[in-house]
Design an enzyme around this catalytic site. Structure first.
Site, short mmCIF file in Angstrom:
data_model
loop_
_atom_site.label_atom_id
_atom_site.label_comp_id
_atom_site.label_asym_id
_atom_site.label_seq_id
_atom_site.Cartn_x
_atom_site.Cartn_y
_atom_site.Cartn_z
N LYS A 58 0.83 -1.21 0.00
CA LYS A 58 0.00 0.00 0.00
C LYS A 58 0.87 1.27 0.00
N GLY A 188 0.06 -14.10 -13.48
CA GLY A 188 -1.09 -14.13 -12.57
C GLY A 188 -1.74 -12.76 -12.47
N VAL A 191 -4.98 -10.64 -7.23
CA VAL A 191 -4.90 -9.39 -6.47
C VAL A 191 -3.46 -8.84 -6.48
N ILE A 192 -2.49 -9.72 -6.25
CA ILE A 192 -1.09 -9.25 -6.21
C ILE A 192 -0.66 -8.78 -7.59
N VAL A 245 1.70 -20.26 -19.12
CA VAL A 245 3.16 -20.12 -19.18
C VAL A 245 3.79 -21.50 -19.20
N ASP A 319 -4.09 -17.56 7.33
CA ASP A 319 -3.81 -18.14 6.01
C ASP A 319 -3.54 -19.63 6.06
N ALA A 327 -5.80 -10.44 5.60
CA ALA A 327 -5.32 -10.07 6.93
C ALA A 327 -6.47 -9.88 7.91
N HIS A 451 -23.35 15.29 2.89
CA HIS A 451 -23.15 15.81 1.53
C HIS A 451 -22.09 16.90 1.55
P1 FAD Z 1 1.34 -14.34 8.08
O1 FAD Z 1 1.11 -12.89 7.97
O2 FAD Z 1 2.00 -15.03 6.95
O3 FAD Z 1 2.18 -14.54 9.42
C1 FAD Z 1 2.64 -15.79 9.81
C2 FAD Z 1 3.88 -15.58 10.67
O4 FAD Z 1 4.19 -16.82 11.29
C3 FAD Z 1 5.11 -15.18 9.88
O5 FAD Z 1 5.79 -14.16 10.54
C4 FAD Z 1 5.95 -16.45 9.86
O6 FAD Z 1 7.34 -16.19 9.79
C5 FAD Z 1 5.57 -17.04 11.20
N1 FAD Z 1 5.79 -18.48 11.32
C6 FAD Z 1 5.41 -19.48 10.49
N2 FAD Z 1 5.75 -20.68 10.99
C7 FAD Z 1 6.39 -20.43 12.16
C8 FAD Z 1 6.99 -21.26 13.13
N3 FAD Z 1 6.98 -22.59 13.02
N4 FAD Z 1 7.56 -20.67 14.20
C9 FAD Z 1 7.56 -19.33 14.34
N5 FAD Z 1 7.00 -18.50 13.45
C10 FAD Z 1 6.42 -19.05 12.38
N6 FAD Z 1 -4.42 -9.06 2.85
C11 FAD Z 1 -5.33 -8.09 3.06
O7 FAD Z 1 -6.31 -8.32 3.79
N7 FAD Z 1 -5.20 -6.84 2.51
C12 FAD Z 1 -4.16 -6.53 1.70
O8 FAD Z 1 -4.07 -5.40 1.22
C13 FAD Z 1 -3.18 -7.53 1.45
N8 FAD Z 1 -2.12 -7.26 0.66
C14 FAD Z 1 -1.18 -8.23 0.45
C15 FAD Z 1 -0.12 -7.94 -0.40
C16 FAD Z 1 0.85 -8.89 -0.65
C17 FAD Z 1 2.01 -8.56 -1.56
C18 FAD Z 1 0.75 -10.17 -0.02
C19 FAD Z 1 1.80 -11.23 -0.26
C20 FAD Z 1 -0.31 -10.48 0.80
C21 FAD Z 1 -1.30 -9.51 1.04
N9 FAD Z 1 -2.40 -9.77 1.85
C22 FAD Z 1 -3.34 -8.81 2.06
C23 FAD Z 1 -2.59 -11.08 2.49
C24 FAD Z 1 -2.15 -11.02 3.97
O9 FAD Z 1 -0.81 -10.61 4.02
C25 FAD Z 1 -2.33 -12.37 4.63
O10 FAD Z 1 -3.65 -12.82 4.47
C26 FAD Z 1 -2.01 -12.27 6.12
O11 FAD Z 1 -0.69 -11.84 6.34
C27 FAD Z 1 -2.23 -13.62 6.81
O12 FAD Z 1 -1.93 -13.49 8.17
P2 FAD Z 1 -1.40 -14.74 9.03
O13 FAD Z 1 -1.17 -14.22 10.39
O14 FAD Z 1 -2.29 -15.89 8.83
O15 FAD Z 1 -0.01 -15.15 8.33
P1 NAD Z 2 -4.72 -14.91 -6.42
O1 NAD Z 2 -5.31 -16.24 -6.15
O2 NAD Z 2 -5.47 -13.69 -6.07
O3 NAD Z 2 -4.39 -14.79 -7.99
C1 NAD Z 2 -3.58 -15.69 -8.66
C2 NAD Z 2 -3.90 -15.59 -10.14
O4 NAD Z 2 -2.93 -16.33 -10.85
C3 NAD Z 2 -5.27 -16.17 -10.50
O5 NAD Z 2 -5.98 -15.27 -11.31
C4 NAD Z 2 -4.92 -17.45 -11.22
O6 NAD Z 2 -5.88 -17.82 -12.20
C5 NAD Z 2 -3.59 -17.09 -11.85
N1 NAD Z 2 -2.74 -18.24 -12.16
C6 NAD Z 2 -2.57 -19.38 -11.45
N2 NAD Z 2 -1.68 -20.17 -12.07
C7 NAD Z 2 -1.27 -19.52 -13.18
C8 NAD Z 2 -0.34 -19.81 -14.21
N3 NAD Z 2 0.33 -20.95 -14.21
N4 NAD Z 2 -0.16 -18.91 -15.20
C9 NAD Z 2 -0.86 -17.74 -15.18
N5 NAD Z 2 -1.74 -17.41 -14.23
C10 NAD Z 2 -1.94 -18.28 -13.23
O7 NAD Z 2 -3.28 -14.94 -5.72
P2 NAD Z 2 -2.20 -13.79 -5.53
O8 NAD Z 2 -2.52 -12.62 -6.38
O9 NAD Z 2 -0.89 -14.47 -5.67
O10 NAD Z 2 -2.43 -13.41 -4.02
C11 NAD Z 2 -2.23 -14.38 -2.98
C12 NAD Z 2 -3.14 -14.10 -1.83
O11 NAD Z 2 -2.79 -12.88 -1.20
C13 NAD Z 2 -4.59 -14.01 -2.25
O12 NAD Z 2 -5.31 -14.97 -1.55
C14 NAD Z 2 -5.02 -12.64 -1.89
O13 NAD Z 2 -6.28 -12.64 -1.26
C15 NAD Z 2 -3.96 -12.15 -0.94
N6 NAD Z 2 -3.75 -10.72 -1.24
C16 NAD Z 2 -4.75 -9.85 -0.91
C17 NAD Z 2 -4.61 -8.52 -1.23
C18 NAD Z 2 -5.71 -7.58 -0.90
O14 NAD Z 2 -6.56 -7.95 -0.11
N7 NAD Z 2 -5.73 -6.36 -1.43
C19 NAD Z 2 -3.49 -8.07 -1.90
C20 NAD Z 2 -2.51 -8.98 -2.25
C21 NAD Z 2 -2.66 -10.31 -1.89
#
Ligand code: FAD
Ligand code: NAD
Length: 475
Positions: A58, A188, A191-192, A245, A319, A327, A451
């Protein structure tokens, strides 16, 4: 320090750290173990969300959007900007500062709440013992009455396109580019792919997005997906659907991505590749022998609707369990589990989890979309309001998109709300609240909206459900 705790949480992301804080608020002794390490080896709480996900993405979305607006919108305001220049190092530094403030904030919150922070790896053993190994390799056995697993997820790799941390990267790598790649391929269009593709496109990268499915944003409402596709095209994101791909050939200076679609074989030559094809649960090294915790066929920790695993007094959230990888979903589950452990009532409403895509325009929804409801044979009525008819949106030079409300044709209960437009991610909160309380479109119609605000679009869309919108034509 005692080695006995009422609750041990393994994972300090948005699932784990709120669980630890709430458990401490409930008067329990709590330790939170987290193994996250940054690229420089430093540990940090906050998990993927704070370190490599929601927050850093963000930050870059905001910076790149400001540049885009300065280049494309300022002139309409009568503002002439000359010689605008980009300083990527500064932009990345700002992002890093925001991340650091956020992750250090968790340590301060733990201290205030009385949570014991333990940085290193946690491994659940039989009988709710937890083996903790700190980053120096020192091991300790801890005992918990209750354990919460919140180990999160990791990016999925694509066979034939292996991550090399340089030219072929995952989302974390794509947040760390120190220069704008002249040519970028994102694999892909999820969302990412759309968020990070937007960041680097706005900053100047020629960006191709390869998506395996024939449909863009299948989880969104069809009208929203169609509108989004128009805006991505205008931004210059070259999204190619139905693209499978097959291989990556890494040269000295560039990468060739080969893919097939209905028309045959193709290739695209780029400087960097981001693989964003989804994430999978991360449980490596988490479970010792005989814990009784089972994984499902896809590797998620098996839980019931209350996040109870198959082992007594062991819970799992976020997750690493079923449901959307978001999150706020992780957080609600973590907090609910901490309350259940303390004997308090807690419920997560899985029917009202909002989704937001932070592109421009933003996309946000809650509940079901029109296609899903029609496929289920549900009798519905819909109302839409375009931001072009919103005075506030026009004043903001942001008249794109619309707000759409779907209600049951008989009871008028709101079944889904879909927004594409300015601040959609903020506007959706009202819809989530409405659905949480099973509101009808009439309830929203009768709610006074200030408004001029963007929120009036929600009000007008609700009125449009009954063809009573004031500021737009009722079709
Ligand atoms: P995580 O955030 O992955 O945290 C798990 C933690 O556990 C990590 O620190 C890991 O190192 C630790 N861990 C794992 N195993 C062990 C172990 N055995 N011992 C000790 N520590 C351990 N979601 C949204 O809602 N809004 C967004 O805008 C959004 N944007 C995103 C953008 C990107 C680029 C990505 C990759 C994800 C995004 N997400 C977003 C998804 C969001 O980040 C995840 O859904 C969220 O972080 C999940 O939370 P969690 O606590 O389950 O896991
Ligand atoms: P995603 O599931 O949102 O999208 C993955 C995309 O890749 C899909 O459209 C799928 O059809 C495509 N795909 C899969 N295999 C492929 C291939 N071999 N070749 C081409 N396309 C292919 O997953 P993401 O974008 O990697 O995000 C991972 C998770 O992180 C999601 O669950 C998402 O909810 C979370 N996330 C959330 C936010 C947000 O809330 N704003 C932002 C970033 C990530």
């Amino acid at each position: 320090m005692s080695d006995n705790f009422d609750v041990i949480v393994i994972g300090g992301g948005p699932g784990g750290y709120p669980a630890a804080i709430r458990a401490a608020q409930n008067g329990l002794t709590v330790a939170c173990i987290d193994g996250w390490r940054n690229r420089d080896g430093s540990p940090a709480f906050g998990g993927t969300c704070l370190n490599a996900g929601c927050i850093p993405s963000k930050a870059l979305l905001e910076s790149s959007e400001l540049l885009h607006r300065a280049q494309h919108e300022f002139a309409a305001h009568g503002l002439r900007v000359e010689g605008i220049a980009m300083d990527i190092a500064k932009m990345q530094q700002r992002k890093a500062n925001i991340v650091r403030q956020s992750t250090q904030g968790i340590l301060a919150l733990f201290k205030a709440a009385g949570v014991t922070p333990l940085q290193g790896r946690g491994r659940l053993l039989a009988g709710r013992q937890v083996e903790f190994t700190d980053h120096a390799g020192q091991m300790r056995r801890l005992q918990a009455r209750q354990v919460v697993l919140a180990s999160g997820s990791e990016p999925m790799a694509l066979p034939g396109v292996p991550f090399d941390g340089d030219r072929i990267v995952d989302s974390w790598g794509a947040l760390e580019f120190q220069e704008v790649p002249p040519r970028l391929c994102v694999i892909g269009a999820g969302v990412i792919g759309l968020e990070l593709g937007s960041v680097w496109r706005r900053l100047g990268a020629e960006t191709v997005v390869l998506e395996a499915l024939e449909q863009l944003l299948p989880m969104a409402d069809g009208q929203v997906a169609k509108e989004a596709a128009r805006h991505f095209k205008r931004l210059g994101l070259d999204i190619r659907l139905g693209a499978r791909v097959t291989a990556a050939v890494v040269g000295e200076k560039e990468v060739t991505i080969r893919y097939t679609d209905a028309k045959g074989e193709h290739s695209v030559v780029v400087d960097r590749v981001v693989v964003a094809i989804g994430r999978r649960p991360f449980t490596a090294g988490l479970l010792g022998e005989d814990t009784g915790v089972q994984l499902d066929a896809r590797g998620f920790i098996e839980v019931d609707e209350h996040c109870r695993t198959t082992a007594a007094e062991v819970w799992a959230v976020g997750d690493c369990v079923r449901g959307p990888m978001l999150a706020h979903k992780a957080r609600e589950e973590g907090v609910a589990v901490a309350d259940r452990i303390a004997g308090r009532y807690a419920e997560v409403n899985y029917r009202a989890i909002p989704g937001v895509i932070y592109t421009a325009p933003e996309i946000a929804w809650v509940g079901q979309n029109e296609e899903q409801l029609r496929a289920a044979g549900r009798a519905i009525k819909t109302g839409s309001f375009p931001f072009a008819a919103s005075g506030r949106a026009r004043a903001m030079e942001a008249p794109a998109g619309f707000c759409k409300i779907i209600a049951d044709a008989g009871s008028d209960e709101i079944l889904g709300v879909h927004v594409i437009g300015p601040m959609a991610g903020e506007l959706i909160a009202e819809a989530v609240l409405a659905m949480e309380y099973s509101a009808s479109s009439e309830d929203l119609q009768r709610t006074i909206h200030a408004h001029p605000t963007l929120a009036e679009a929600m009000h007008e869309a609700a009125l449009a459900v009954d063809k009573r919108a004031i500021d737009a034509l009722n079709r």
